[in-house]
Design a protein around this motif. Structure first.
Motif, PDB file in Angstrom:
ATOM      1  N   ARG A 186       9.100  -5.565   1.060  1.00 45.48           N
ATOM      2  CA  ARG A 186       8.970  -4.610   1.826  1.00 45.48           C
ATOM      3  C   ARG A 186       8.370  -3.226  -0.043  1.00 45.48           C
ATOM      4  NH1 ARG A 186      11.084  -1.049   7.186  1.00 45.48           N
ATOM      5  NH2 ARG A 186      10.393   1.391   6.460  1.00 45.48           N
ATOM      6  N   PRO A 187       9.783  -3.201  -0.726  1.00 41.84           N
ATOM      7  CA  PRO A 187       9.734  -2.101  -1.397  1.00 41.84           C
ATOM      8  C   PRO A 187       8.427  -2.163  -2.712  1.00 41.84           C
ATOM      9  CG  PRO A 187      11.590  -3.350  -0.099  1.00 41.84           C
ATOM     10  CD  PRO A 187      11.079  -4.297  -0.253  1.00 41.84           C
ATOM     11  N   GLN A 188       8.329  -3.871  -2.473  1.00 44.29           N
ATOM     12  CA  GLN A 188       6.630  -4.161  -3.569  1.00 44.29           C
ATOM     13  C   GLN A 188       5.328  -4.051  -3.022  1.00 44.29           C
ATOM     14  OE1 GLN A 188       7.548  -8.089  -4.849  1.00 44.29           O
ATOM     15  NE2 GLN A 188       9.354  -7.866  -3.773  1.00 44.29           N
ATOM     16  N   LEU A 189       5.406  -3.060  -1.684  1.00 42.55           N
ATOM     17  CA  LEU A 189       4.271  -2.465  -1.109  1.00 42.55           C
ATOM     18  C   LEU A 189       3.791  -1.664  -1.521  1.00 42.55           C
ATOM     19  CD1 LEU A 189       4.384  -5.047   2.273  1.00 42.55           C
ATOM     20  CD2 LEU A 189       3.779  -5.539   0.449  1.00 42.55           C
ATOM     21  N   SER A 190       2.754  -1.335  -1.663  1.00 43.72           N
ATOM     22  CA  SER A 190       1.690   0.178  -1.854  1.00 43.72           C
ATOM     23  C   SER A 190       0.872   0.219  -1.141  1.00 43.72           C
ATOM     24  CB  SER A 190       1.241   0.406  -3.575  1.00 43.72           C
ATOM     25  OG  SER A 190       1.329   1.583  -3.056  1.00 43.72           O
ATOM     26  N   GLY A 191       0.762   1.404  -0.190  1.00 46.58           N
ATOM     27  CA  GLY A 191      -0.356   2.360   0.887  1.00 46.58           C
ATOM     28  C   GLY A 191      -0.698   3.490  -0.774  1.00 46.58           C
ATOM     29  N   SER A 192      -1.728   2.593  -1.488  1.00 50.62           N
ATOM     30  CA  SER A 192      -2.259   3.146  -2.278  1.00 50.62           C
ATOM     31  C   SER A 192      -3.805   3.929  -2.408  1.00 50.62           C
ATOM     32  CB  SER A 192      -3.034   2.162  -4.015  1.00 50.62           C
ATOM     33  OG  SER A 192      -3.522   1.227  -3.888  1.00 50.62           O
ATOM     34  N   GLU A 193      -4.375   4.529  -3.157  1.00 49.59           N
ATOM     35  CA  GLU A 193      -5.935   4.835  -2.371  1.00 49.59           C
ATOM     36  C   GLU A 193      -6.689   3.704  -2.927  1.00 49.59           C
ATOM     37  OE1 GLU A 193     -10.133   7.579  -4.243  1.00 49.59           O
ATOM     38  OE2 GLU A 193      -7.787   7.822  -5.655  1.00 49.59           O
ATOM     39  N   ILE A 194      -6.633   2.375  -3.656  1.00 47.04           N
ATOM     40  CA  ILE A 194      -7.674   1.399  -3.140  1.00 47.04           C
ATOM     41  C   ILE A 194      -7.284   0.916  -1.798  1.00 47.04           C
ATOM     42  CG2 ILE A 194      -8.620   1.842  -5.955  1.00 47.04           C
ATOM     43  CD1 ILE A 194      -6.599  -0.341  -6.547  1.00 47.04           C
ATOM     44  N   ALA A 195      -5.893  -0.022  -1.575  1.00 47.33           N
ATOM     45  CA  ALA A 195      -5.306  -0.569  -0.425  1.00 47.33           C
ATOM     46  C   ALA A 195      -5.200   0.305   0.748  1.00 47.33           C
ATOM     47  CB  ALA A 195      -3.924  -0.669  -0.705  1.00 47.33           C
ATOM     48  N   ARG A 196      -5.999   2.148   1.055  1.00 44.35           N
ATOM     49  CA  ARG A 196      -6.380   2.218   1.947  1.00 44.35           C
ATOM     50  C   ARG A 196      -7.997   2.274   2.587  1.00 44.35           C
ATOM     51  NH1 ARG A 196      -2.538   7.782   3.386  1.00 44.35           N
ATOM     52  NH2 ARG A 196      -0.141   7.212   3.496  1.00 44.35           N
ATOM     53  N   ARG A 197      -8.136   2.466   1.259  1.00 44.91           N
ATOM     54  CA  ARG A 197      -9.736   2.363   1.104  1.00 44.91           C
ATOM     55  C   ARG A 197     -10.648   0.770   1.977  1.00 44.91           C
ATOM     56  NH1 ARG A 197     -11.417   3.607  -2.950  1.00 44.91           N
ATOM     57  NH2 ARG A 197     -11.303   2.254  -4.288  1.00 44.91           N
ATOM     58  N   ALA A 198      -9.373   0.211   0.720  1.00 40.78           N
ATOM     59  CA  ALA A 198      -9.657  -1.762   1.677  1.00 40.78           C
ATOM     60  C   ALA A 198      -9.861  -1.913   2.657  1.00 40.78           C
ATOM     61  CB  ALA A 198      -9.261  -2.620   0.483  1.00 40.78           C
ATOM     62  N   MET A 199      -7.922  -1.019   3.667  1.00 42.73           N
ATOM     63  CA  MET A 199      -7.522  -1.920   4.680  1.00 42.73           C
ATOM     64  C   MET A 199      -8.600  -1.108   5.658  1.00 42.73           C
ATOM     65  SD  MET A 199      -4.272  -1.282   3.966  1.00 42.73           S
ATOM     66  CE  MET A 199      -2.697  -2.023   5.354  1.00 42.73           C
ATOM     67  N   ASN A 200      -9.057   0.035   5.709  1.00 42.22           N
ATOM     68  CA  ASN A 200      -9.965   0.910   6.364  1.00 42.22           C
ATOM     69  C   ASN A 200     -11.000   0.276   6.761  1.00 42.22           C
ATOM     70  OD1 ASN A 200      -9.023   3.572   8.154  1.00 42.22           O
ATOM     71  ND2 ASN A 200      -8.137   3.400   5.861  1.00 42.22           N
ATOM     72  N   HIS A 201     -11.649  -0.277   5.243  1.00 41.32           N
ATOM     73  CA  HIS A 201     -12.832  -0.352   5.242  1.00 41.32           C
ATOM     74  C   HIS A 201     -12.957  -1.943   6.313  1.00 41.32           C
ATOM     75  CE1 HIS A 201     -16.687  -2.781   3.794  1.00 41.32           C
ATOM     76  NE2 HIS A 201     -16.473  -3.600   3.492  1.00 41.32           N
ATOM     77  N   LEU A 202     -12.034  -3.438   6.216  1.00 38.51           N
ATOM     78  CA  LEU A 202     -11.924  -5.152   7.056  1.00 38.51           C
ATOM     79  C   LEU A 202     -11.354  -4.166   8.034  1.00 38.51           C
ATOM     80  CD1 LEU A 202      -9.474  -5.970   4.132  1.00 38.51           C
ATOM     81  CD2 LEU A 202     -12.385  -7.073   4.672  1.00 38.51           C
ATOM     82  N   LEU A 203     -10.991  -3.210   8.673  1.00 43.37           N
ATOM     83  CA  LEU A 203     -10.528  -2.713   9.755  1.00 43.37           C
ATOM     84  C   LEU A 203     -12.038  -2.286  10.671  1.00 43.37           C
ATOM     85  CD1 LEU A 203      -7.741  -0.938   9.385  1.00 43.37           C
ATOM     86  CD2 LEU A 203      -8.038  -2.562  11.493  1.00 43.37           C
ATOM     87  N   ARG A 204     -12.968  -2.411  10.069  1.00 42.92           N
ATOM     88  CA  ARG A 204     -14.591  -2.649  10.743  1.00 42.92           C
ATOM     89  C   ARG A 204     -15.093  -3.813  10.820  1.00 42.92           C
ATOM     90  NH1 ARG A 204     -17.660   0.825   7.453  1.00 42.92           N
ATOM     91  NH2 ARG A 204     -18.961   0.969   8.535  1.00 42.92           N
ATOM     92  N   ALA A 205     -14.293  -3.777  12.296  1.00 42.05           N
ATOM     93  CA  ALA A 205     -15.527  -5.271  12.316  1.00 42.05           C
ATOM     94  C   ALA A 205     -16.976  -5.459  12.286  1.00 42.05           C
ATOM     95  CB  ALA A 205     -14.335  -5.350  13.518  1.00 42.05           C
ATOM     96  N   GLU A 206     -17.708  -4.459  12.690  1.00 38.72           N
ATOM     97  CA  GLU A 206     -18.758  -4.085  12.774  1.00 38.72           C
ATOM     98  C   GLU A 206     -19.851  -4.527  11.512  1.00 38.72           C
ATOM     99  OE1 GLU A 206     -19.397  -0.245  13.316  1.00 38.72           O
ATOM    100  OE2 GLU A 206     -18.974   0.783  11.648  1.00 38.72           O
ATOM    101  N   VAL A 207     -19.098  -3.886  10.390  1.00 38.21           N
ATOM    102  CA  VAL A 207     -19.524  -4.541   8.868  1.00 38.21           C
ATOM    103  C   VAL A 207     -19.319  -5.973   8.658  1.00 38.21           C
ATOM    104  CG1 VAL A 207     -19.185  -2.309   7.959  1.00 38.21           C
ATOM    105  CG2 VAL A 207     -17.275  -4.587   7.676  1.00 38.21           C
ATOM    106  N   MET A 208     -18.878  -7.219   9.654  1.00 38.47           N
ATOM    107  CA  MET A 208     -18.971  -8.736   9.264  1.00 38.47           C
ATOM    108  C   MET A 208     -19.589  -8.963  10.112  1.00 38.47           C
ATOM    109  SD  MET A 208     -14.705  -8.843   8.600  1.00 38.47           S
ATOM    110  CE  MET A 208     -14.542  -7.364   9.110  1.00 38.47           C
ATOM    111  N   LEU A 209     -19.464  -8.371  11.242  1.00 39.91           N
ATOM    112  CA  LEU A 209     -20.679  -8.867  12.594  1.00 39.91           C
ATOM    113  C   LEU A 209     -22.184  -8.676  12.288  1.00 39.91           C
ATOM    114  CD1 LEU A 209     -18.883  -7.082  15.474  1.00 39.91           C
ATOM    115  CD2 LEU A 209     -18.728  -9.201  15.108  1.00 39.91           C
ATOM    116  N   PRO A 210     -23.062 -10.187  13.173  1.00 35.83           N
ATOM    117  CA  PRO A 210     -24.277  -9.574  12.572  1.00 35.83           C
ATOM    118  C   PRO A 210     -25.258  -8.993  13.233  1.00 35.83           C
ATOM    119  CG  PRO A 210     -23.954 -10.903  14.231  1.00 35.83           C
ATOM    120  CD  PRO A 210     -22.524 -11.069  13.360  1.00 35.83           C
ATOM    121  N   LYS A 211     -26.473  -8.500  12.875  1.00 35.18           N
ATOM    122  CA  LYS A 211     -27.133  -7.323  13.523  1.00 35.18           C
ATOM    123  C   LYS A 211     -27.666  -7.591  14.748  1.00 35.18           C
ATOM    124  CE  LYS A 211     -28.554  -3.888   9.728  1.00 35.18           C
ATOM    125  NZ  LYS A 211     -29.125  -4.106   8.611  1.00 35.18           N
ATOM    126  N   LEU A 212     -26.898  -7.090  15.434  1.00 34.21           N
ATOM    127  CA  LEU A 212     -27.611  -7.832  16.958  1.00 34.21           C
ATOM    128  C   LEU A 212     -28.874  -6.415  17.575  1.00 34.21           C
ATOM    129  CD1 LEU A 212     -24.633  -7.476  19.083  1.00 34.21           C
ATOM    130  CD2 LEU A 212     -25.468  -9.302  17.322  1.00 34.21           C
TER     131      LEU A 212
END
Length: 355
Positions: A186-212
């Protein structure tokens, strides 16, 4: 892509049971639909809190440039480790060292060097994945494992660690040990700007789903919101605060009711479940198909990673491709040039096309 109900007689069997087999707790947990959905998403999202890992991810920008392909290839590797034959999984683990050899550089925030093959980084990825898969299974699936099954699960987690550059000796064998590991991290982890951007992007399942088709797009919308809410609900409050993720207690309380029902319905029919896999991750489909349909392998044996390396001529991941890794380091840190893509190109035959 055409879809039809998968049949046993046209299913290609694996060469053997790989490293676990039908009596394993790994097969029990990882074959439930929570694993390669919420469990997988939770793993890749939480991983981004490691500064070294997210620096490597941000360097390539692959999660933004080709999110669906990267999702498909990564999911296939997860599935191979749990269900694949020993030969193809050993080959995938070997080429992964080559892929990671180019994920090196300098963290823009700390100025420290990073290396995706670093054992500490690999241990973080490995434990985050196995913990997340189990967490999702217990929260949205059948429930908590028995003490005996849980002990076996973490023992099997250590076996799977032999496919990474980390040491199996560093893998905790109890729930308490795993929690102690995350507390120490935990002390080594960081919610940096690039981490937050990546996490929010990966939480968007729609970008990984095929177009229906247009009339099915509400399904994508529901799946995206459900997976996002379900994943956030598994994250402790300190982790949400670090990553800037917000979700109400009402959603936390209600989302398990919906997801438990949804996963239970999906799990009622293995063939229908496979069709979902084929839609979401075509590269993973042939790995899971013989397992879900009960097609036995050509040889009904479980082997250890060490036996497989001896049989097929691979080095331990920590010792593999030292020349390539040295050349990549020289290119990046001494010559100031971009690393070679040799590992990525070679991986296409094993993990699937890059796009």
């Amino acid at each position: 892509m055409e879809f039809a109900l998968p049949r046993k007689k046209t299913t290609q069997p694996h060469e053997d049971y790989g490293f676990f087999g039908p009596g394993s707790v790994t097969w029990k947990v990882w074959s439930y639909p929570t694993s390669l959905s919420i469990g997988f998403q939770r793993a890749v999202v939480i991983e981004e809190l490691d500064p070294a890992l997210v620096a490597a991810v941000d360097q390539t920008h692959d999660i933004y440039k080709r999110p669906r392909t990267r999702y498909d290839r990564t999911l296939k590797y997860f599935a191979l480790v749990a269900f694949g034959g020993s030969r193809e999984t050993s080959q995938a683990a070997d080429v992964l060292v080559k892929i990671h050899s180019k994920a090196i550089g300098t963290d823009p925030y700390s100025g420290a060097p990073y290396d995706a093959n670093d054992p500490a980084s690999q241990l973080w990825i490995h434990l985050t994945a196995w913990h997340s898969i189990l967490y999702a299974y217990e929260k949205y699936g059948p429930g908590r494992l028995s003490a005996e099954d849980e002990a076996q699960y973490w023992q099997e987690c250590a076996v799977a660690a032999e496919l990474q550059t980390c040491s199996p000796a560093d893998v905790p064998r109890t729930r308490e040990g795993v929690q102690a590991y995350f507390d120490a991290m935990r002390p080594q982890l960081s919610g940096s700007e690039i981490a937050r951007r990546a996490m929010n992007h990966l939480l968007r399942a729609e970008v990984m789903l095929p177009k229906l088709p247009f009339f099915l797009r509400p399904v994508t919308w529901i799946a995206d919101r459900s997976l996002r809410a379900g994943t956030i609900a598994t994250m402790p409050l300190w982790m949400r605060e670090m990553s800037g993720l917000r979700q109400s207690r009402i959603v936390d309380a209600l989302i398990p009711l919906w997801l438990k029902l949804a996963f239970r319905v999906v799990h009622l029919n293995r063939r229908a479940e496979l069709l979902v896999v084929q839609l979401l991750s075509p590269m993973t489909f042939p790995v899971l198909r013989p397992i879900f349909l009960g097609v036995p392998p050509l040889r009904r044996e479980v082997v250890s990673p060490e036996e497989a390396r001896t049989r097929y001529g691979y080095d331990k991941p920590a010792e593999a491709h030292q020349d390539l890794r040295a050349k990549q380091h020289a290119r990046v840190f001494s010559q100031g040039t971009a690393p070679s893509n040799i590992g990525l190109l070679e991986s296409e035959e094993i993990l699937g096309r890059l796009g």
